[in-house]
Motif scaffolding. Structure first.
Motif, short mmCIF file in Angstrom:
data_model
loop_
_atom_site.label_atom_id
_atom_site.label_comp_id
_atom_site.label_asym_id
_atom_site.label_seq_id
_atom_site.Cartn_x
_atom_site.Cartn_y
_atom_site.Cartn_z
N GLU A 1 -16.69 -16.25 6.89
CA GLU A 1 -15.89 -17.34 6.35
C GLU A 1 -15.18 -18.11 7.45
OE1 GLU A 1 -13.23 -15.76 3.46
OE2 GLU A 1 -14.72 -15.74 1.85
N ARG A 2 -14.81 -17.43 8.52
CA ARG A 2 -14.11 -18.06 9.63
C ARG A 2 -15.09 -18.70 10.62
NH1 ARG A 2 -11.22 -14.50 7.17
NH2 ARG A 2 -8.93 -14.40 7.34
N THR A 3 -16.34 -18.31 10.55
CA THR A 3 -17.36 -18.86 11.44
C THR A 3 -18.02 -20.11 10.84
OG1 THR A 3 -17.80 -16.63 12.30
CG2 THR A 3 -19.50 -18.31 12.69
N ARG A 4 -18.18 -20.14 9.52
CA ARG A 4 -18.87 -21.24 8.85
C ARG A 4 -18.32 -22.62 9.24
NH1 ARG A 4 -17.62 -20.11 4.03
NH2 ARG A 4 -19.44 -18.96 3.29
N PRO A 5 -16.99 -22.85 9.16
CA PRO A 5 -16.50 -24.20 9.49
C PRO A 5 -16.74 -24.59 10.94
CG PRO A 5 -14.67 -22.68 9.09
CD PRO A 5 -15.91 -21.99 8.65
N ILE A 6 -16.78 -23.62 11.83
CA ILE A 6 -17.08 -23.93 13.23
C ILE A 6 -18.50 -24.45 13.35
CG2 ILE A 6 -17.17 -23.02 15.58
CD1 ILE A 6 -15.21 -20.83 14.71
N LEU A 7 -19.44 -23.79 12.67
CA LEU A 7 -20.83 -24.22 12.70
C LEU A 7 -21.00 -25.60 12.09
CD1 LEU A 7 -22.47 -20.82 11.78
CD2 LEU A 7 -23.02 -22.13 13.83
N LEU A 8 -20.31 -25.86 10.98
CA LEU A 8 -20.40 -27.17 10.35
C LEU A 8 -19.87 -28.26 11.27
CD1 LEU A 8 -19.34 -26.34 6.68
CD2 LEU A 8 -21.57 -27.19 7.45
N ASP A 9 -18.80 -27.97 11.99
CA ASP A 9 -18.25 -28.94 12.93
C ASP A 9 -19.23 -29.19 14.07
OD1 ASP A 9 -15.94 -30.59 13.80
OD2 ASP A 9 -15.94 -29.21 15.51
N LEU A 10 -19.88 -28.12 14.56
CA LEU A 10 -20.88 -28.28 15.61
C LEU A 10 -22.04 -29.15 15.12
CD1 LEU A 10 -21.00 -24.63 17.03
CD2 LEU A 10 -20.13 -26.66 18.21
N ARG A 11 -22.46 -28.94 13.88
CA ARG A 11 -23.54 -29.76 13.32
C ARG A 11 -23.14 -31.22 13.26
NH1 ARG A 11 -28.02 -30.32 10.13
NH2 ARG A 11 -27.82 -31.80 8.40
N ARG A 12 -21.89 -31.49 12.85
CA ARG A 12 -21.41 -32.88 12.79
C ARG A 12 -21.41 -33.53 14.16
NH1 ARG A 12 -17.95 -30.79 8.64
NH2 ARG A 12 -16.36 -30.21 10.18
N HIS A 13 -21.28 -32.72 15.20
CA HIS A 13 -21.28 -33.25 16.57
C HIS A 13 -22.67 -33.19 17.21
CE1 HIS A 13 -16.91 -32.76 16.08
NE2 HIS A 13 -16.80 -33.65 17.05
N GLY A 14 -23.69 -32.96 16.40
CA GLY A 14 -25.06 -33.05 16.90
C GLY A 14 -25.63 -31.79 17.50
N VAL A 15 -24.93 -30.66 17.39
CA VAL A 15 -25.45 -29.40 17.93
C VAL A 15 -26.49 -28.85 16.96
CG1 VAL A 15 -24.88 -27.04 18.59
CG2 VAL A 15 -23.31 -28.92 19.13
N SER A 16 -27.62 -28.43 17.48
CA SER A 16 -28.69 -27.90 16.63
C SER A 16 -29.03 -26.48 17.05
CB SER A 16 -29.94 -28.79 16.73
OG SER A 16 -30.40 -28.84 18.07
N VAL A 17 -29.90 -25.84 16.29
CA VAL A 17 -30.29 -24.47 16.60
C VAL A 17 -31.29 -24.46 17.74
CG1 VAL A 17 -29.91 -23.71 14.23
CG2 VAL A 17 -32.20 -24.46 14.94
N ALA A 18 -31.47 -23.30 18.34
CA ALA A 18 -32.47 -23.13 19.37
C ALA A 18 -33.86 -23.38 18.78
CB ALA A 18 -32.40 -21.72 19.95
#
Length: 407
Positions: free
Chosen positions: A372-389
């Motif tokens: 639950e504490r990790t999910r919003p960090i990942l969503l923020d990274l996605r909004r900034h254009g970070v993608s998976v390997a």
């Protein structure tokens, strides 16, 4: 017990797969070299100095555990699970009349498979060999994740023998996670690094509080035994002869892997649980509760990485999964329902089963709170254009009949 097969053809085939995988992923052989050329003692000393409290760093038993950790997680060493293989085979021979797994044993290897489930495949030729391939970062990820989960459990008072105890309850665990944000930060660092880079080597070294390394090591050992026990169960249950083959699972698209049905996977889960817990009892002086905690952690780890990769890819954590496998929740529920049968009516073992289920509930709650504490960090990274390997290989989330009958 008969001698284990030589696996010469399997080794050559594995090297062939690695070369084709590297070509398919655009990785040079130099850049993909995973062998740590540093002096192992220097690596151990650096870890003790940088990642442990001085009290633990000076403890010879802790040092032995750290040395074992680095020996087991040494990348590129395809024999690192040989000891676990021997223990699984010995347990099967001792507890199942007429069984000798050594002549049937697979070659355990590592490959960048892009999924966390082990991949099995037949070796072309007349040898009759087959390979079990682990994602090359999977067990290092499991080791780091085990430490993150262990750290979320508050330490209790020492017992009568002066041994450290832990408060395995949801209220104290929740309170610790809320009061110690670095616990969630460590978990997020591991999961995000793995999702974004395809490896966990770049995740930070985290300080492990005194007394926690042994707890984490028991979780990791239990997880590893189960993964291997699951693969041996496919052998014992005769799945190798009836499984279909499928292309396109590995980056080297022409390679054919064995595609087990959901029924076969679930059967291998329950047999693998019995095999792995008994191997832990026979060879590692562990018990049913800790044997089951690692199994529960394995399925939660699968679920977390499915969600993390899917979230970065699509914004929906339930949209995709890594490779083809039954839902982790289904597999875990299936084994929880079967576990009481291992007690066989023995009151002492029945108490062990009750404890195992309670501790697994706490372990799963830890994963839920940390996710639950990790999910919003990942969503923020996605909004900034970070993608998976690009190495992750996903498919649409599989759904099916979740009312699978018991074994």
């Amino acid at each position: 017990m008969n001698a284990r097969r030589s696996h010469e053809e399997a080794r050559r085939f594995l090297e062939h797969l690695r070369a084709h995988n590297q070509a398919a992923l655009g990785i040079s052989s130099d850049s993909s070299a995973l062998v740590d050329r540093a002096d192992p003692s220097d690596t151990v000393n650096r870890f003790l100095r940088e990642s442990l409290h001085p009290e633990d760093a000076r403890d010879p038993e802790i040092r032995a555990l750290v040395e074992q950790h680095f020996a087991r997680s040494h990348h590129g060493n395809d024999e690192m699970l040989a000891g676990l293989q021997d223990n699984i085979e010995q347990t099967a021979a001792a507890r199942i009349k007429g069984v000798d797994l050594a002549p049937l044993s697979p070659l355990i290897g590592y490959l960048q498979t892009g999924q966390l489930n082990a991949v099995s495949m037949r070796v072309p030729g007349r040898s009759g060999d087959y390979l079990v391939l682990f994602e090359d970062e999977m067990l290092l990820f499991a080791s780091k994740l085990s430490k993150a989960v262990a750290w979320a459990i508050p330490a209790g008072p020492s017992d009568a023998n002066g041994m450290m105890t832990f408060e395995w309850g949801m209220p104290p665990v929740t309170e610790r996670i809320e009061a110690r944000p670095e616990v969630a930060e460590q978990f997020a660092d591991i999961v995000i690094t793995y999702a974004v880079t395809g490896g966990v080597g770049q995740a930070a070294h985290h300080m492990v509080p005194p007394g926690y390394l042994n707890l984490a090591s028991m979780m990791r050992d239990s997880l590893e035994y189960f993964v291997l026990g699951h693969e041996y169960s496919h052998i014992l249950l005769g799945h190798l002869d009836i499984a279909e083959s499928r292309k396109g699972v590995l980056p080297a698209g022409e390679a054919e892997v064995l595609a087990y049905s959901w029924r076969q996977e679930l059967d291998a889960d329950w047999f693998g649980m019995v095999l792995s817990i008994n191997a832990l009892i026979d060879h590692e002086d562990q018990d049913i509760p800790f044997g089951f905690i690692g199994i529960s952690l394995f399925f939660d780890a699968l679920d977390v990485m499915d969600r993390a990769v899917a979230l970065l890819q699509t914004g929906d954590e339930n949209a995709r999964q890594l490779g083809s496998h039954p839902p982790s929740d289904l597999r875990k529920r299936y084994l929880r329902d079967f576990l009481p049968q291992m007690a066989g009516g023995d009151p002492e073992l029945s108490e062990d089963v009750r404890t195992a289920l309670e501790l697994a509930d706490v372990q799963s709650e830890i994963i839920r709170l940390l996710w639950e504490r990790t999910r919003p960090i990942l969503l923020d990274l996605r909004r900034h254009g970070v993608s998976v390997a690009p190495t992750w290989r996903t498919i649409p989330k599989e759904a099916g009949d979740e009312t699978v009958p018991g074994p």
